[in-house]
Design a protein around this motif. Structure first.
Motif, short mmCIF file in Angstrom:
data_model
loop_
_atom_site.label_atom_id
_atom_site.label_comp_id
_atom_site.label_asym_id
_atom_site.label_seq_id
_atom_site.Cartn_x
_atom_site.Cartn_y
_atom_site.Cartn_z
N GLU A 418 116.84 -32.37 99.06
CA GLU A 418 117.50 -32.97 100.21
C GLU A 418 117.49 -34.48 100.02
O GLU A 418 116.65 -35.02 99.31
CB GLU A 418 116.79 -32.59 101.52
N THR A 420 118.20 -38.33 102.15
CA THR A 420 118.37 -39.01 103.43
C THR A 420 118.58 -40.50 103.18
O THR A 420 117.83 -41.12 102.41
CB THR A 420 117.15 -38.82 104.33
N SER A 432 122.01 -37.63 106.45
CA SER A 432 121.00 -36.76 105.86
C SER A 432 121.59 -35.41 105.52
O SER A 432 122.54 -34.95 106.15
CB SER A 432 119.83 -36.58 106.84
N SER A 433 120.99 -34.75 104.51
CA SER A 433 121.36 -33.38 104.18
C SER A 433 120.43 -32.38 104.84
O SER A 433 120.53 -31.18 104.59
CB SER A 433 121.34 -33.18 102.66
N ASP A 434 119.51 -32.86 105.68
CA ASP A 434 118.60 -32.00 106.42
C ASP A 434 119.30 -31.52 107.70
O ASP A 434 119.66 -32.33 108.55
CB ASP A 434 117.33 -32.77 106.78
N PRO A 435 119.54 -30.20 107.84
CA PRO A 435 120.28 -29.72 109.02
C PRO A 435 119.55 -29.99 110.33
O PRO A 435 120.16 -29.93 111.39
CB PRO A 435 120.44 -28.22 108.75
N SER A 437 118.38 -32.88 111.09
CA SER A 437 118.55 -34.29 111.39
C SER A 437 119.78 -34.50 112.28
O SER A 437 120.79 -33.82 112.12
CB SER A 437 118.72 -35.09 110.10
N PHE A 440 122.94 -35.17 110.24
CA PHE A 440 123.19 -34.18 109.19
C PHE A 440 124.68 -34.13 108.85
O PHE A 440 125.54 -34.12 109.72
CB PHE A 440 122.72 -32.81 109.68
N GLN A 442 127.24 -31.69 106.54
CA GLN A 442 127.28 -30.42 105.83
C GLN A 442 127.56 -30.59 104.34
O GLN A 442 126.95 -29.95 103.50
CB GLN A 442 128.34 -29.50 106.45
N ARG A 445 124.55 -31.29 102.37
CA ARG A 445 123.50 -30.28 102.26
C ARG A 445 123.79 -29.29 101.15
O ARG A 445 122.89 -28.87 100.43
CB ARG A 445 123.34 -29.54 103.59
N CYS A 461 122.73 -31.88 96.49
CA CYS A 461 123.28 -32.59 97.63
C CYS A 461 123.74 -33.99 97.22
O CYS A 461 123.35 -34.51 96.17
CB CYS A 461 122.24 -32.69 98.74
#
Length: 743
Positions: A418, A420, A432-435, A437, A440, A442, A445, A461
């Motif tokens: 991931e 950020t 961020s690629s953290d869902p 967050s 976020f 897509q 991710r 990502c």
């Protein structure tokens, strides 16, 4: 960590050596690990398609049978195909590779299938026992250790742990919980014909997939390229494809089993790869070669292989190093070299150096200890465990569009990363690629945007972001779930490449050519930089029009050949003009000629192909006439349009697979019927077949019993004129031209 695995067991059998194979360290082949002949160690295994003495080879095709019981899930399929049809459709995926002559033949169902490496029967069936947890299927590839020839291959599907199904041709996604036969079969057939597991995640041979996935069904460049090299078609591969080769070393020593990947700068995707080889008579340790590389701009990455998923030849592969990008000293930060691959290029000495190191850039677990990079840099590093974090800082300017990508899963690494992006304070998240967050994205991710779970394919990502103010920003690389491992971080922005790149720029015209009298036409130019980013449109472009009709040169060459008496078995001018007209009128793109002779008919055909933008594949048995034809093609300036194949056309025509628009046959008259049947299968609907000498020099009125030429022509004329598959006409020009148009 991924939860499902595809396996290939490699069984070795020993016999007397017949011939030593060509050793070539390209791609990821199953290789001979032990042999009585040391020169064979490292040889890529493959089927000898010319060995018709083998019970499982017939006329250049690899034969196979399927267990008639099929799968226990067949009655509950949602898909439109039976399991037997799904397997045959999967073989067709490999058969249809342009530039390869690999072919297969389904010979029937068997009642009691067995995976016997010594029975010379290639068997495919479902079984409900003997599988390790998480395994979809196993292919047992057996080969002769004296020469690398595959002698037997058996494929067994796991019928105990998965719910099997088939999928419709137009479906774009699967259903989680259902395992698609085509998705697994296409992968396993790769082992069936000699390929090992590569570590390019868009490859059908990638060792991991998931229930519900269908991504392995479509072959990638990394799958097709080795087929074109190992089982080349008669006409050869696309001449625009290139070759890249070099050596990977550590401390000045070449290393075995290092994975070399070409990553497309414009897309960030891994395109094609190879493993470095061991020290043999044909290669030095650490060497690699990748042929059939598409033109483009690439980063070259060296990373470690997961040797547990490879055959025993790679069991001593070098793995104690961090990944590195070419042009960046291992363990450091810097701008990677850009490998510009132009059409048909042969790029040598594309070398990389890795260092025997397992930890670097620690401690960098906080923005206060971030490793400084510049946009345009790359760095190879590692997340030691799932709790590890790597921070990087970089300066950027107002409105600069930056792209930062983490490559790990795509190169076969265990890490699912991931990423950020933080503001200049190091704590405010921007993307961020953290869902979980609030910022976020897509696309950041999951690059393929089709994962069913954290363990699915291509979990790499990237972040693409427009900088809101000039300053120093921070990016953190972390792990998803319990994963960890190596990665390469790459970066660039819209300011990184400020020149138009010829590889990335596209130029298209709405006409094939422009007549000498002048006509309106449109040329569309899409200028782009090395990363594929479009440049702003400009008001105008300078366009050079080049006379490429070639008609005067071709006609002069034909006339010179006529005056020199170079006329053996060639068509008269009237026939040639008609051939040219037929090619142009049908807008033919792919023409076959059987019987090149000294090339005159081919030059007439090439005149038509100048207008249509097509190509000619011509066959000639006589070496002397073939040499004359090549000289004439070169003299006429049409050599680039013509591929001349020497040898018996009866054998070579069967290797063709592309649809054909026009066929011209002017060869042995007794063979006309066989040529007709062979090429009619390739001919598109509306395509033309033309037979020369259809009147047989007037001998067809009352052919003598001993005149085999006349007898064959008479039989062919009667057959074609009555054949309901075509509409036909015998044109009384020259010695007669029999035309047949496929219905």
């Amino acid at each position: 960590m991924r939860k499902t695995l595809l396996l290939s067991a490699v069984i070795l059998c020993v016999s007397l050596a017949l011939e030593m194979p060509q050793l070539n360290f390209a791609y990821t082949y199953i290789r001979v690990s032990t042999s009585s002949d040391p020169d064979v160690v490292g040889a890529a295994v493959s089927w000898d398609l010319s060995d018709n003495s083998r019970p499982n080879i017939n006329d250049g095709r690899v034969q196979y049978v399927i267990g008639e019981a099929g799968t226990e899930d067949a009655d509950d399929f949602d898909g439109p195909f039976t399991e037997f049809q799904a397997i045959q459709r999967s073989f067709i995926q490999w058969r249809n590779i342009e530039g390869s002559d690999i072919d297969f033949e389904f010979t029937g169902l068997v009642e009691n299938p067995v995976d016997d490496a010594n029975d010379d029967v290639n068997t495919i069936f479902w079984d409900d026992s003997g599988f390790d947890a998480g395994v979809f299927a196993v292919t047992i590839t057996s080969f002769d250790t004296s020469n690398g020839d595959i002698v037997d291959a058996d494929l067994i599907f796991n019928d105990a742990d998965w719910v099997w199904d088939t999928i419709a041709e137009d479906d774009t996604s699967g259903v989680s919980g259902r395992t698609y036969i085509e998705n697994i079969a296409v992968h396993e057939i790769g082992h069936f014909i000699g390929l090992d597991h590569p570590f390019v995640n868009n490859s059908s041979l990638f060792p991991y997939t998931d229930s519900g996935a269908i991504s392995l069904i479509s072959l990638s460049t990394d799958d097709m390229a080795p087929m074109m090299a190992t089982y080349p078609a008669a006409g050869g591969a696309d001449p625009d494809l290139a070759t890249v080769s070099g050596t990977v070393t550590s401390s000045g020593t070449g290393r075995l089993g290092i994975h070399v990947t070409l990553i497309d700068i414009a897309t960030g995707e891994a395109v094609i790869s190879a493993l470095t080889g061991d020290d043999t008579s044909a290669t030095n340790i650490g060497e690699y070669e990748i042929v059939n590389v598409p033109p483009g701009n690439y980063w070259v990455i060296a990373s470690k292989s997961n040797i547990d998923n490879l055959g025993s030849y790679y069991s001593t592969g070098f793995t104690s190093f961090l990944p590195a990008a070419r042009g960046v000293d291992a363990g450091t930060v810097g701008a990677p070299d850009i490998l510009q691959v132009t059409p048909g290029a042969n790029l040598t000495d594309i070398d990389l150096e890795v260092i025997n190191i397992t930890t670097v850039f620690e401690d960098d677990d906080d923005f206060g200890d971030a490793t400084a990079i510049a946009i345009g840099d790359a760095v190879g590093s590692r997340l030691e465990n799932s709790a590890d974090e790597d921070y990087f800082s970089f300066p950027a300017t107002l409105d600069e569009v930056v792209r930062i990508q983490v490559h790990a899963d795509a190169m076969g690494q265990d890490l699912n990363p991931e990423i950020t992006l933080y503001d200049t304070d190091g704590t405010t998240e921007l993307q961020s690629s953290d869902p979980g967050s609030p910022v976020f994205e897509q696309h950041a991710r999951d690059i393929q945007n089709n994962a069913f779970s954290d363990e699915s394919l291509n979990y790499d990502c990237y972040i693409e972001f427009t900088i809101p103010a000039t300053g120093t920003y921070f990016v953190a690389v972390t792990a998803t779930g319990s994963t960890s491992g190596d990665y390469v971080l790459t970066s660039y922005s819209d300011l990184s490449f400020d020149d138009v790149d010829t590889n990335a720029t596209t130029i298209e015209a709405d006409v094939v050519g422009v007549g000498a009298g002048g006509a309106d036409f449109t040329i569309t130019v899409a200028p782009a930089n090395t990363a594929g980013a479009a440049f702003p449109d400009t008001d105008s472009f300078d366009v050079d029009l080049i006379d490429r009709t070639g008609a005067p040169v071709v006609l002069d060459t034909i006339n010179a050949a006529v005056q020199n008496g170079d006329l053996y078995a060639n068509v008269p001018a009237a026939d040639g003009r008609l051939l040219r007209m037929l090619v142009e009128a049908s807008n033919a793109k792919n023409v076959i000629e059987i019987g090149a002779s000294t090339g005159l008919s081919g030059m007439w055909i090439a005149l038509g192909l100048r207008k249509t933008g097509g190509k000619l594949t011509t066959f000639e048995l006589d070496r002397g006439r073939a040499a004359s034809a090549r000289a004439n093609y070169k003299r006429a300036g049409v050599g680039g349009l013509v591929t001349l194949v020497e040898g018996d056309a009866h054998e070579n025509v069967r290797k063709l697979k592309e649809p054909v628009d026009v066929v011209f046959i002017d060869a042995d008259k007794e063979g006309y019927d066989a040529y007709y049947e062979a090429t009619l299968q390739l001919l598109r609907r509306g395509g033309l077949v033309a037979f020369d000498n259809a009147l047989g020099d007037g001998e067809l009125i009352d052919p003598r019993p001993d005149d085999t030429h006349a007898q064959a022509l008479d039989a062919l004329n009667r057959k074609v004129l009555a054949d309901e598959r075509v509409t036909s006409s015998l044109v009384p020009i020259g010695d007669g031209l029999l035309l047949a148009r496929k219905r």
